[in-house]
Design an enzyme around this catalytic site. Structure first.
Site, mmCIF file in Angstrom:
data_model
loop_
_atom_site.group_PDB
_atom_site.id
_atom_site.type_symbol
_atom_site.label_atom_id
_atom_site.label_comp_id
_atom_site.label_asym_id
_atom_site.label_seq_id
_atom_site.Cartn_x
_atom_site.Cartn_y
_atom_site.Cartn_z
ATOM 1 C CE1 TYR A 1 51.144 71.176 -11.841
ATOM 2 C CE2 TYR A 1 53.439 70.823 -12.693
ATOM 3 C CZ TYR A 1 51.993 71.735 -12.397
ATOM 4 O OH TYR A 1 52.649 72.931 -13.076
ATOM 5 C CE LYS B 1 36.763 78.563 -8.971
ATOM 6 N NZ LYS B 1 36.343 79.927 -8.882
ATOM 7 C CG ASP C 1 38.144 83.173 -8.985
ATOM 8 O OD1 ASP C 1 38.276 82.913 -7.598
ATOM 9 O OD2 ASP C 1 36.977 82.782 -9.480
ATOM 10 C CG ASP D 1 53.187 76.318 -12.470
ATOM 11 O OD1 ASP D 1 54.494 76.805 -12.363
ATOM 12 O OD2 ASP D 1 52.490 76.069 -13.542
ATOM 13 C CG ASP E 1 55.274 81.874 -13.957
ATOM 14 O OD1 ASP E 1 55.935 81.342 -13.454
ATOM 15 O OD2 ASP E 1 55.276 82.053 -15.160
#
Ligand code: NAD
Ligand code: IPM
Ligand code: MN
Length: 356
Positions: free
Chosen positions: A136, A187, A220, A244, A248
């Site tokens: 970001y 990851k 994942d 982020d 959700d």
């Protein structure tokens, strides 16, 4: 007296903040000794389109120095496809005020609100999202822009300091709230540089918290596992981008975006509260937006200032609204955004009256 900036913003942001404002105002009436000064700020797409200004330096300075915290609805408008105003205002506050903890608690109030068949009663996942680094930061650039040879680089920045403080916050929270486990989500199998840093720091910091279980998951697999075995997650710590996305998902599993609150915090300095959802242009202006996520932000805000009893009163009224079906259509009810705000505020008064 805490001074709170209210930034309704765009789309349903204005509607949910107006409902939450009723609750904030009622807090003072129900609970002796709590005086909050609310100052409304006109920042958002309308202002940007009208004046060509997102937020001035002088406004930014006043917003941060003349207030103790802020409550924001949402920023984002189809008329501003580049999202310049959200970047300057929302990301501006996160970055310039160094609000490094993005705390996103997802608590399931009733198993019937979850799309999961196997939703455990009391499912409760707290996400600690790093909020000042990662993908970001805007480092990188475009080369040969708008040609068929275009190259776009978006750097993913991870510093020892940034990783250490968010990981420590997650462990400290787990300890102080009796949470059994902290899970690092990354990851590291593909992003090996940042992965090594996060895993090293997680192990180093975690060593100071031997009573807290600790494990690491690739993002994942974790997204899949969160659906398969939601009960095994409690505190989750992760980077800005993964946080982020995972927030959700976790929000949807615990009743939907309309219920999920968040806090952007630099401990001891400043806090910005906002629901996890955005401006929802698809339902803006229809009165269907669920304000309970923003109302739960009011509870986080009250807790932040040490008004625990008042925060509990807000939480209880939110629970009552869900249990009694006094909700917006996303939760199966038939009330409007404003009706839910009024209902929660009235229930707080009723509960206060019953207690006295
Ligand atoms: P969104 O969160 O606005 O909406 C996603 C879906 O969830 C939509 O179908 C919407 O109707 C539904 N939804 C969201 N909040 C709801 C609520 N309170 N009650 C009932 N349903 C709700 O995500 P999006 O559509 O990707 O984004 C819209 C705009 O908002 C974009 O400009 C985006 O950048 C911005 N955004 C801003 C913030 C923020 O300011 N904190 C957060 C996320 C997205
Ligand atoms: C959020 C939002 C923001 C983010 C957008 C609007 C920049 O999705 O607060 O979750 O990605 O952090
Ligand atoms: Mn988001």
């Amino acid at each position: 007296m805490p001074r709170i900036a209210l930034i309704p913003g765009d789309g349903i942001g204005t509607e949910v903040v107006s409902a939450a404002r009723r609750v904030l105002e009622r807090v003072g009436e129900c609970e002796g000794g709590i005086d909050l000064e609310l100052v409304e700020w006109d920042l958002g797409a309308d202002r940007y389109l009208r004046e060509g200004i997102t937020i001035t330096d002088e406004e930014f300075h006043r917003l941060s120095t003349e207030h103790d915290a802020a409550l924001l609805g949402a920023l984002g408008d189809p008329r501003v496809p580049g999202n310049e105003h959200a970047r300057d205002i929302l990301l501006g506050m996160r970055f310039r005020l160094d609000l490094y903890v993005n705390f996103r608690p997802c608590a399931l109030l009733d198993p019937r609100l979850s799309p999961l068949r196997n939703a455990p009663a009391g499912m409760n996942i707290e996400i600690f999202r790093e909020n000042t680094e990662g993908s970001y930061v805007g480092m990188g650039g475009r080369f040969k822009a708008d040609t068929v040879d275009e190259v776009a680089v978006e750097e993913d920045v991870n510093t020892y300091k940034g990783v250490e403080r968010i990981v420590r916050s997650a462990f400290e929270y787990a300890t102080s709230h009796g949470r059994p486990r902290v899970t690092l989500v990354d990851k590291a199998n593909a992003m090996r540089n940042s992965g090594r840093l996060w895993r090293r720091v997680f192990a180093e910091v975690g060593a100071g918290f031997p009573d807290v279980e600790q494990d690491a998951m690739y993002v994942d697999a974790m997204a899949m596992d969160l659906v398969r075995r939601p009960e095994r997650y409690s505190v989750v710590v992760t980077s800005n981008l993964f946080g982020d996305i995972v927030s959700d998902l976790a929000a949807e599993l615990t009743g939907g975006l309309g219920l999920a609150p968040s806090a952007n915090i630099h401990p001891g300095r400043y806090a910005l509260f906002e629901p996890v959802h955005g401006s929802a242009p698809d339902i803006a202006g229809t009165g269907q937006a669920n304000p309970l996520g923003t109302i739960r932000c009011v509870s986080l805000l009250l807790e932040h200032f040490g008004f625990d009893a008042a925060a509990g009163r807000v939480d209880r009224a939110v629970r009552d609204s869900v249990n009694e079906g006094q909700t917006t259509p996303d939760l199966g009810g038939s009330l409007s955004t404003a009706d839910v705000g009024a209902w929660v505020a009235d229930r707080m008064s009723a509960n206060a009256g019953a207690a006295s």
